[in-house]
Design an enzyme around this catalytic site. Structure first.
Site, PDB file in Angstrom:
ATOM      1  N   ARG A  55       0.839  -1.201   0.000  1.00  7.10           N
ATOM      2  CA  ARG A  55       0.000   0.000   0.000  1.00  7.10           C
ATOM      3  C   ARG A  55       0.870   1.246   0.000  1.00  7.10           C
ATOM      4  O   ARG A  55       0.566   2.240  -0.665  1.00  7.10           O
ATOM      5  CB  ARG A  55      -0.943   0.008   1.212  1.00  7.10           C
ATOM      6  CG  ARG A  55      -1.680   1.346   1.368  1.00  7.10           C
ATOM      7  CD  ARG A  55      -2.738   1.325   2.448  1.00  7.10           C
ATOM      8  NE  ARG A  55      -2.311   0.679   3.678  1.00  7.10           N
ATOM      9  CZ  ARG A  55      -1.522   1.251   4.588  1.00  7.10           C
ATOM     10  NH1 ARG A  55      -1.025   2.460   4.386  1.00  7.10           N
ATOM     11  NH2 ARG A  55      -1.207   0.602   5.698  1.00  7.10           N
ATOM     12  N   TYR A 107     -16.688  16.172 -16.321  1.00 11.78           N
ATOM     13  CA  TYR A 107     -16.973  14.743 -16.306  1.00 11.78           C
ATOM     14  C   TYR A 107     -17.992  14.455 -15.202  1.00 11.78           C
ATOM     15  O   TYR A 107     -17.897  14.979 -14.094  1.00 11.78           O
ATOM     16  CB  TYR A 107     -15.671  13.977 -16.073  1.00 11.78           C
ATOM     17  CG  TYR A 107     -15.845  12.532 -15.681  1.00 11.78           C
ATOM     18  CD1 TYR A 107     -16.621  11.660 -16.447  1.00 11.78           C
ATOM     19  CD2 TYR A 107     -15.233  12.029 -14.543  1.00 11.78           C
ATOM     20  CE1 TYR A 107     -16.782  10.341 -16.081  1.00 11.78           C
ATOM     21  CE2 TYR A 107     -15.375  10.702 -14.164  1.00 11.78           C
ATOM     22  CZ  TYR A 107     -16.165   9.871 -14.938  1.00 11.78           C
ATOM     23  OH  TYR A 107     -16.329   8.558 -14.568  1.00 11.78           O
ATOM     24  N   ASP A 179      -7.297  18.208 -15.613  1.00  8.56           N
ATOM     25  CA  ASP A 179      -7.552  16.820 -15.978  1.00  8.56           C
ATOM     26  C   ASP A 179      -7.134  16.671 -17.440  1.00  8.56           C
ATOM     27  O   ASP A 179      -7.787  17.191 -18.348  1.00  8.56           O
ATOM     28  CB  ASP A 179      -9.038  16.495 -15.796  1.00  8.56           C
ATOM     29  CG  ASP A 179      -9.356  15.041 -16.067  1.00  8.56           C
ATOM     30  OD1 ASP A 179      -8.618  14.396 -16.844  1.00  8.56           O
ATOM     31  OD2 ASP A 179     -10.361  14.537 -15.536  1.00  8.56           O
ATOM     32  N   LYS A 204      -7.979   5.278 -19.476  1.00 11.76           N
ATOM     33  CA  LYS A 204      -8.313   5.723 -20.828  1.00 11.76           C
ATOM     34  C   LYS A 204      -7.105   5.597 -21.770  1.00 11.76           C
ATOM     35  O   LYS A 204      -6.578   4.512 -21.950  1.00 11.76           O
ATOM     36  CB  LYS A 204      -8.857   7.143 -20.757  1.00 11.76           C
ATOM     37  CG  LYS A 204      -9.928   7.363 -19.690  1.00 11.76           C
ATOM     38  CD  LYS A 204     -11.114   6.431 -19.808  1.00 11.76           C
ATOM     39  CE  LYS A 204     -12.307   6.864 -18.968  1.00 11.76           C
ATOM     40  NZ  LYS A 204     -12.104   6.874 -17.505  1.00 11.76           N
TER      41      LYS A 204
END
Length: 387
Positions: A55, A107, A179, A204
């Site tokens: 982690r 978005y 973004d 993406k």
């Protein structure tokens, strides 16, 4: 004229393949190993080789973070389990009572996170057309600490002057976050334009193959990097080693894929412009696009995302997206295969009834890298079929 010293300043394509990805020291493996482990042996209490628990850090994740930071021109990079996890980490730097400005056509997931998660916790926001400087000025408050930019925006593909927004924010002691998912660092590098933070959904274009979910944050400021790094570990929304490897694999071909995405988008736009069933075409590469001149300044090319409105309205748009054969009806974007969707009822359904609600006649395309002729034929036959 002298160019960059390729010994110390390698090109984008070279960094996409090699940055953070030296051959494995233990075996000589050329492909970055997938360190599929949760924990690491320590030589003594508190004495380890840089990793103790996955982690907090994992060598495969480190390779991805170094590579993507290099591509964005950032000294710091942090990988997350999704694009929204990356967005969440940046928004968590805001405190109750502080204010953020987001795009009017942000978005849908960003809208939901701001409106339904952070606003109830006391973070204020306004959604405005960030391609209009007057709108940003009107929304500004003494408590504004962040401007959240998408360029191109999702799904209307508006273009925001990143340099101008960043300068405006900095003059008022606020940060500019971009973004960069739609453009990718191959087409646009916001940090070079003055932005403070870049966010990606690596699901993406960076991943590029519809087989991984991930996010990324690139940061310039030391203190902000420390805060994002703390949140990455404390909240724990980190990607698995295999997910990191899949994004690394995708990034290696990002440049050649983006060139083809852009080339195919041009062919699609040319057909849409001439088709009587199409009312309006949205793509920043069109000279008539409101942000075309700005896009020419801040982008290498105009991207593979295309939106358009169907002249016959919502019912025809819904029928259209179910009629194509090569374009797959699906959410997401940026992969090798072409996708088609109806934003009002799919990716932006959470914005229904809000100022961010999408025109129900709008269709969004993620243009893939198939043969352009086949894609044009497929979309044309679907448009012909809906009348």
């Amino acid at each position: 004229m002298t160019g960059p010293d390729r010994r110390t300043d390698p090109g984008f394509e070279t960094r996409a393949i090699h940055a953070g990805q030296d051959p494995d020291l233990a075996t000589g493996a050329v492909s970055t190993p997938i360190y599929q482990t949760s924990t690491f042996a320590q030589e003594a209490v508190g004495k380890h080789r840089g990793y103790e628990y996955s982690r907090s850090g994992n060598p495969t994740r480190t390779a991805l973070e170094r590579c993507l930071a290099s591509l964005e021109g950032a000294p710091y990079g942090f990988a997350f389990a999704s694009g929204l996890a990356a967005t969440d980490a940046v928004l968590r730097t805001l405190r109750p009572g502080e204010h953020v400005v987001i795009p009017r056509d942000a978005y849908g997931g960003t809208w939901r996170l701001v409106h339904d998660v952070f606003a109830p916790m006391g973070v204020h926001f306004d959604a405005v057309d960030l391609d209009d400087p007057a709108a940003l000025a009107a929304a500004w408050r003494d408590t504004t600490r962040l401007v959240w930019v998408e360029s191109p925006t999702n799904p209307l593909l508006a273009i925001v002057d990143i340099a101008a927004v960043a300068e405006y924010a900095h003059e008022r002691e606020a940060r500019c976050v971009v973004d960069n998912t739609f453009a990718t660092p191959y087409l646009q590098r916001p940090l070079e334009l003055g932005a403070d933070v870049v966010v990606h959904s690596t699901t993406k274009y960076l991943g590029g193959h519809s087989d991984v979910v991930g996010g990324f944050v690139a940061v310039v400021d030391d203190d902000l990097a420390a805060a994002i790094g703390f949140l990455q570990n404390a909240v724990g929304a980190v990607p698995a080693p295999l997910d990191c490897w899949l994004v690394l694999r995708g990034v290696k071909t990002l440049a050649v894929r983006m060139d083809r995405h852009c080339e195919n988008a041009r062919a699609i736009v040319e057909m849409l412009d001439a088709h009587p069933g199409v009312e309006r075409v949205l793509w920043p590469g069109r000279p008539a696009h409101r942000g075309h001149e700005i896009a020419c300044r801040q982008m290498r090319d105009f991207g593979g995302m295309v939106s358009f409105t169907v002249a016959a309205g919502e019912e025809a748009a819904i029928k259209l997206v179910a009629t194509t054969r090569l374009f797959t009806l699906a959410e997401s974007l940026g992969a090798v295969e072409s996708l088609i969707e109806h934003p009002a009822e799919m990716t932006h359904a959470s914005a229904a009834g809000s100022p961010l609600a999408v025109d129900p006649a709008l269709v969004r395309l993620s243009v893939g890298i198939e043969s352009a002729e086949d894609l044009v034929f497929d979309l044309r036959q679907a448009l012909d079929a809906v009348g």
